[in-house]
Write an enzyme that holds these catalytic residues in place. Structure first.
Site, PDB file in Angstrom:
ATOM      1  N   PHE A   1      44.870  18.644   6.946  1.00 32.84           N
ATOM      2  CA  PHE A   1      43.728  17.724   7.030  1.00 32.84           C
ATOM      3  C   PHE A   1      44.022  16.396   6.300  1.00 32.84           C
ATOM      4  O   PHE A   1      44.103  15.326   6.927  1.00 32.84           O
ATOM      5  CB  PHE A   1      42.537  18.478   6.422  1.00 32.84           C
ATOM      6  N   ILE A   2      44.245  16.464   5.017  1.00 29.45           N
ATOM      7  CA  ILE A   2      44.455  15.226   4.251  1.00 29.45           C
ATOM      8  C   ILE A   2      45.808  14.621   4.601  1.00 29.45           C
ATOM      9  O   ILE A   2      45.948  13.398   4.749  1.00 29.45           O
ATOM     10  CB  ILE A   2      44.340  15.507   2.731  1.00 29.45           C
ATOM     11  N   GLY A   3      46.827  15.494   4.780  1.00 29.19           N
ATOM     12  CA  GLY A   3      48.177  15.012   5.067  1.00 29.19           C
ATOM     13  C   GLY A   3      48.230  14.165   6.322  1.00 29.19           C
ATOM     14  O   GLY A   3      48.914  13.134   6.363  1.00 29.19           O
TER      15      GLY A   3
ATOM     16  N   LEU B   1      51.230  17.789  -1.074  1.00 25.47           N
ATOM     17  CA  LEU B   1      49.910  18.313  -0.709  1.00 25.47           C
ATOM     18  C   LEU B   1      49.944  19.790  -0.325  1.00 25.47           C
ATOM     19  O   LEU B   1      48.884  20.417  -0.220  1.00 25.47           O
ATOM     20  CB  LEU B   1      49.340  17.533   0.495  1.00 25.47           C
TER      21      LEU B   1
ATOM     22  N   TYR C   1      42.680  29.528  -7.791  1.00 24.97           N
ATOM     23  CA  TYR C   1      42.990  28.241  -7.157  1.00 24.97           C
ATOM     24  C   TYR C   1      42.982  27.108  -8.192  1.00 24.97           C
ATOM     25  O   TYR C   1      43.889  26.271  -8.228  1.00 24.97           O
ATOM     26  CB  TYR C   1      41.970  27.967  -6.043  1.00 24.97           C
TER      27      TYR C   1
ATOM     28  N   ASP D   1      58.849  26.128   4.873  1.00 29.97           N
ATOM     29  CA  ASP D   1      57.971  26.596   3.812  1.00 29.97           C
ATOM     30  C   ASP D   1      58.301  25.898   2.489  1.00 29.97           C
ATOM     31  O   ASP D   1      59.475  25.680   2.172  1.00 29.97           O
ATOM     32  CB  ASP D   1      58.143  28.111   3.659  1.00 29.97           C
TER      33      ASP D   1
ATOM     34  N   ALA E   1      50.974  18.335   7.715  1.00 32.13           N
ATOM     35  CA  ALA E   1      50.330  18.565   9.014  1.00 32.13           C
ATOM     36  C   ALA E   1      48.866  18.957   8.841  1.00 32.13           C
ATOM     37  O   ALA E   1      48.151  19.157   9.821  1.00 32.13           O
ATOM     38  CB  ALA E   1      51.075  19.662   9.773  1.00 32.13           C
TER      39      ALA E   1
HETATM   40  P1  NAD Z   1      44.908  21.884   4.589  1.00 30.24           P
HETATM   41  O1  NAD Z   1      44.858  23.354   4.541  1.00 30.24           O
HETATM   42  O2  NAD Z   1      44.312  21.198   5.777  1.00 30.24           O
HETATM   43  O3  NAD Z   1      46.408  21.375   4.457  1.00 30.24           O
HETATM   44  C1  NAD Z   1      47.374  22.037   3.711  1.00 30.24           C
HETATM   45  C2  NAD Z   1      48.635  22.073   4.538  1.00 30.24           C
HETATM   46  O4  NAD Z   1      49.625  22.766   3.782  1.00 30.24           O
HETATM   47  C3  NAD Z   1      48.467  22.830   5.866  1.00 30.24           C
HETATM   48  O5  NAD Z   1      48.921  22.049   6.947  1.00 30.24           O
HETATM   49  C4  NAD Z   1      49.305  24.081   5.688  1.00 30.24           C
HETATM   50  O6  NAD Z   1      49.916  24.506   6.892  1.00 30.24           O
HETATM   51  C5  NAD Z   1      50.322  23.612   4.665  1.00 30.24           C
HETATM   52  N1  NAD Z   1      50.879  24.724   3.916  1.00 30.24           N
HETATM   53  C6  NAD Z   1      50.239  25.801   3.393  1.00 30.24           C
HETATM   54  N2  NAD Z   1      51.101  26.636   2.815  1.00 30.24           N
HETATM   55  C7  NAD Z   1      52.323  26.077   2.967  1.00 30.24           C
HETATM   56  C8  NAD Z   1      53.633  26.482   2.606  1.00 30.24           C
HETATM   57  N3  NAD Z   1      53.840  27.656   1.988  1.00 30.24           N
HETATM   58  N4  NAD Z   1      54.659  25.679   2.923  1.00 30.24           N
HETATM   59  C9  NAD Z   1      54.462  24.515   3.585  1.00 30.24           C
HETATM   60  N5  NAD Z   1      53.249  24.079   3.959  1.00 30.24           N
HETATM   61  C10 NAD Z   1      52.194  24.859   3.655  1.00 30.24           C
HETATM   62  O7  NAD Z   1      44.249  21.378   3.227  1.00 30.24           O
HETATM   63  P2  NAD Z   1      43.860  19.909   2.741  1.00 30.24           P
HETATM   64  O8  NAD Z   1      42.400  19.885   2.581  1.00 30.24           O
HETATM   65  O9  NAD Z   1      44.524  18.896   3.590  1.00 30.24           O
HETATM   66  O10 NAD Z   1      44.498  19.912   1.294  1.00 30.24           O
HETATM   67  C11 NAD Z   1      45.635  19.157   0.957  1.00 30.24           C
HETATM   68  C12 NAD Z   1      45.803  19.154  -0.542  1.00 30.24           C
HETATM   69  O11 NAD Z   1      44.693  18.552  -1.171  1.00 30.24           O
HETATM   70  C13 NAD Z   1      45.947  20.535  -1.163  1.00 30.24           C
HETATM   71  O12 NAD Z   1      46.903  20.446  -2.196  1.00 30.24           O
HETATM   72  C14 NAD Z   1      44.576  20.819  -1.734  1.00 30.24           C
HETATM   73  O13 NAD Z   1      44.662  21.694  -2.832  1.00 30.24           O
HETATM   74  C15 NAD Z   1      44.179  19.435  -2.165  1.00 30.24           C
HETATM   75  N6  NAD Z   1      42.741  19.249  -2.264  1.00 30.24           N
HETATM   76  C16 NAD Z   1      41.953  19.317  -1.149  1.00 30.24           C
HETATM   77  C17 NAD Z   1      40.586  19.101  -1.277  1.00 30.24           C
HETATM   78  C18 NAD Z   1      39.647  19.168  -0.117  1.00 30.24           C
HETATM   79  O14 NAD Z   1      38.448  19.049  -0.323  1.00 30.24           O
HETATM   80  N7  NAD Z   1      40.122  19.301   1.108  1.00 30.24           N
HETATM   81  C19 NAD Z   1      40.054  18.799  -2.522  1.00 30.24           C
HETATM   82  C20 NAD Z   1      40.887  18.783  -3.628  1.00 30.24           C
HETATM   83  C21 NAD Z   1      42.235  18.980  -3.482  1.00 30.24           C
HETATM   84  C1  UD1 Z   2      36.767  22.432  -2.521  1.00 29.29           C
HETATM   85  C2  UD1 Z   2      38.104  22.661  -1.868  1.00 29.29           C
HETATM   86  C3  UD1 Z   2      39.194  22.718  -2.857  1.00 29.29           C
HETATM   87  C4  UD1 Z   2      39.161  21.477  -3.648  1.00 29.29           C
HETATM   88  C5  UD1 Z   2      37.800  21.267  -4.257  1.00 29.29           C
HETATM   89  C6  UD1 Z   2      37.811  19.906  -4.890  1.00 29.29           C
HETATM   90  C7  UD1 Z   2      38.345  23.892   0.097  1.00 29.29           C
HETATM   91  C8  UD1 Z   2      38.439  25.244   0.643  1.00 29.29           C
HETATM   92  N1  UD1 Z   2      38.095  23.897  -1.179  1.00 29.29           N
HETATM   93  O1  UD1 Z   2      36.385  23.536  -3.371  1.00 29.29           O
HETATM   94  O2  UD1 Z   2      40.451  22.805  -2.176  1.00 29.29           O
HETATM   95  O3  UD1 Z   2      40.124  21.506  -4.633  1.00 29.29           O
HETATM   96  O4  UD1 Z   2      36.823  21.266  -3.233  1.00 29.29           O
HETATM   97  O5  UD1 Z   2      36.631  19.348  -4.906  1.00 29.29           O
HETATM   98  O6  UD1 Z   2      38.474  22.872   0.767  1.00 29.29           O
HETATM   99  N2  UD1 Z   2      29.421  27.062   0.142  1.00 29.29           N
HETATM  100  C9  UD1 Z   2      28.344  27.603   0.816  1.00 29.29           C
HETATM  101  N3  UD1 Z   2      28.562  28.219   2.008  1.00 29.29           N
HETATM  102  C10 UD1 Z   2      29.804  28.306   2.561  1.00 29.29           C
HETATM  103  C11 UD1 Z   2      30.905  27.739   1.865  1.00 29.29           C
HETATM  104  C12 UD1 Z   2      30.675  27.125   0.655  1.00 29.29           C
HETATM  105  O7  UD1 Z   2      27.210  27.552   0.348  1.00 29.29           O
HETATM  106  O8  UD1 Z   2      29.906  28.858   3.663  1.00 29.29           O
HETATM  107  C13 UD1 Z   2      29.166  26.404  -1.151  1.00 29.29           C
HETATM  108  C14 UD1 Z   2      30.034  26.977  -2.259  1.00 29.29           C
HETATM  109  O9  UD1 Z   2      29.449  28.105  -2.817  1.00 29.29           O
HETATM  110  C15 UD1 Z   2      30.102  25.804  -3.212  1.00 29.29           C
HETATM  111  C16 UD1 Z   2      30.040  24.591  -2.277  1.00 29.29           C
HETATM  112  O10 UD1 Z   2      29.530  25.048  -1.048  1.00 29.29           O
HETATM  113  O11 UD1 Z   2      28.985  25.794  -4.045  1.00 29.29           O
HETATM  114  C17 UD1 Z   2      31.375  23.936  -2.045  1.00 29.29           C
HETATM  115  O12 UD1 Z   2      32.299  24.913  -1.609  1.00 29.29           O
HETATM  116  P1  UD1 Z   2      33.760  24.524  -1.048  1.00 29.29           P
HETATM  117  O13 UD1 Z   2      33.660  23.595   0.086  1.00 29.29           O
HETATM  118  O14 UD1 Z   2      34.510  25.779  -0.874  1.00 29.29           O
HETATM  119  O15 UD1 Z   2      34.322  23.625  -2.167  1.00 29.29           O
HETATM  120  P2  UD1 Z   2      34.815  23.864  -3.590  1.00 29.29           P
HETATM  121  O16 UD1 Z   2      34.747  25.254  -4.042  1.00 29.29           O
HETATM  122  O17 UD1 Z   2      34.063  22.846  -4.338  1.00 29.29           O
END
Ligand code: NAD
Ligand code: UD1
Length: 370
Positions: free
Chosen positions: A12-14, A79, A182, A59, A10
């Site tokens: 962002f990526i999902g 995810l 993380y 969960d 549910a």
């Molecule tokens: P998101 O927070 O939008 O989605 C994560 C989802 O997991 C949420 O809907 C949340 O409700 C659910 N969730 C959290 N805890 C849970 C639990 N205990 N049981 C069941 N569901 C649970 O984040 P996203 O950006 O969509 O990330 C998805 C995946 O991609 C994650 O594994 C994240 O680590 C990975 N990822 C994201 C990024 C990024 O830039 N967004 C980058 C690298 C990796």
């Molecule tokens: C993000 C993702 C992580 C993912 C990783 C992969 C989130 C929360 N984190 O981490 O799940 O695995 O990318 O690439 O989605 N910054 C600011 N101001 C702010 C917030 C951030 O300057 O208010 C800076 C941070 O210091 C960092 C950069 O922006 O230098 C990126 O931060 P962030 O978006 O949290 O990404 P990552 O730490 O790279």
């Protein structure tokens, strides 16, 4: 046609992966606990989810919920995670529980009831600092910056003689350097999936996503990705708060490209492997703060460079995507400018509570932003 279970589906990526899988003719079920930090305290089924996607609210650490969600599933896209790098540095037990125990619970279920394919979301954060070239031309894996350097505002990576290092694309072969809880969690998830999958004959790949952006990223979650945080600030007519000097570089990849990579990985016959999923391009955080303000029609709101640093942050990392290109046929399609314009359109009628300052305060009190 396959029946695909997306954990954390549910989010962002999902949600985009669900759209892409449905469009490719698959059936989709989502297991998600609708975490309040991501979905708000009401924890409603998000409106952006396609109605054809079945949602099981539960969960990832709950064996019964997993068993229910797995019924009839042929493939799993894992995810579900807590995703904040900064937050992981104080909410340690909760991060380990959701990310590592949750993955363990899923794998125990899969060991009893294997599926045809498993794809797990890993992260670029496992690399620590990306690869660099030193002044003498050699390729180096830079060490983490020390607290002493960060305190003095020495943000840039340098070699032992103090000469600047030039960031290079990082390939999958770079040894992990885990600089946040993380990152440790994501590496554990990736390895646990690959180890158990191999033992039980479940073809599995891990996708190491870089910084994903686009619609549906939780705007009021102050621990989400930087573009969503900046968007929430700008929607409230406040300046984005930029850590360090803003010249740290990241690789922004559009969420629909990431969703397509998930489909490619689920449909491919590659197994026991890891792939970078990024754009291959790098941008400074300061430049994306300016770009976002411009496309959101607020060019006058200049980012505020705080000169502070966030514990666990790395300086630069961007992807070498040649392996995913060759093995999965992955090619990013949405350019950054195009993706940003689309994001601005989506943001135009969004309301976001800006909690960035409160989150920074929370980190500061614990000495995690200084
Ligand atoms: P998101 O927070 O939008 O989605 C994560 C989802 O997991 C949420 O809907 C949340 O409700 C659910 N969730 C959290 N805890 C849970 C639990 N205990 N049981 C069941 N569901 C649970 O984040 P996203 O950006 O969509 O990330 C998805 C995946 O991609 C994650 O594994 C994240 O680590 C990975 N990822 C994201 C990024 C990024 O830039 N967004 C980058 C690298 C990796
Ligand atoms: C993000 C993702 C992580 C993912 C990783 C992969 C989130 C929360 N984190 O981490 O799940 O695995 O990318 O690439 O989605 N910054 C600011 N101001 C702010 C917030 C951030 O300057 O208010 C800076 C941070 O210091 C960092 C950069 O922006 O230098 C990126 O931060 P962030 O978006 O949290 O990404 P990552 O730490 O790279």
């Amino acid at each position: 046609m396959a029946r695909v279970l997306i954990t954390g589906g549910a989010g962002f990526i999902g949600s985009h992966a669900a759209d892409a899988l449905l469009a490719a003719g698959h059936e989709v079920r989502l297991l998600d606990n609708l975490s309040p930090q991501v979905h708000g305290s009401q924890r409603h089924r998000p409106l952006y989810l396609d109605k054809a996607a079945e949602l099981v609210v539960g969960d990832i650490t709950d064996a019964l919920a997993i068993e229910r969600a797995l019924r009839g599933a042929d493939m799993v896209l894992h995810l579900a995670s807590s995703v904040g790098v900064g937050q992981s540095m104080y909410d340690i037990a909760s991060y380990v529980r959701t990310n590592e125990l949750g993955t363990a619970m899923l794998l125990e279920a899969l060991s009893k009831r294997p599926v045809e394919r498993l794809v797990v979301a890993s992260s670029m954060s496992i690399y620590g600092e990306g690869l660099c070239r030193s002044a003498d031309g050699s390729v180096v894996a830079p060490a983490e910056r020390t607290i002493g350097q960060l305190r003095k505002g020495q943000w840039e990576l340098r070699d032992d003689d103090g000469r600047p290092l030039e960031p290079l694309p990082t390939p999958e072969s770079k040894q992990p350097t885990l600089s946040s809880i993380y990152a440790l969690n994501k590496y554990a998830q990736e390895r646990m999936c690959l180890i158990i999958a191999k033992a039980y004959g479940i073809p599995t790949v891990a996708l190491r996503f870089f910084n994903v952006f686009g619609p549906h990223q939780a705007l009021s979650n102050p621990y989400t990705g930087v573009l969503a945080i900046f968007a929430a600030r700008l929607l409230n007519n406040r300046p984005p708060l930029v850590f360090e000097d803003g010249l740290q570089r990241r690789d922004f990849i559009h969420v629909t490209d990431v969703a397509r990579a998930c489909v490619l990985a689920l449909e491919s016959d590659r197994s026991d492997d890891v792939f970078n999923i990024g754009s291959g391009q790098s941008r400074t955080i300061l430049s994306v703060a300016h770009d976002l303000a411009r496309v959101m029609g607020r060019p006058g709101i200049a980012p505020e460079i705080t000169g502070k640093y966030r514990a666990g942050d790395i300086r630069h990392c961007f992807a070498d995507i040649s392996k995913a290109r060759d093995a999965l046929g992955f090619e990013p399609r949405v350019g950054f400018e195009e993706g940003l314009d689309e994001l601005a359109g989506y943001l135009a009628d969004q309301i976001a509570e800006d909690r960035a300052e409160k989150a920074t305060e929370e980190l500061s009190q614990r000495g995690l932003v200084a």
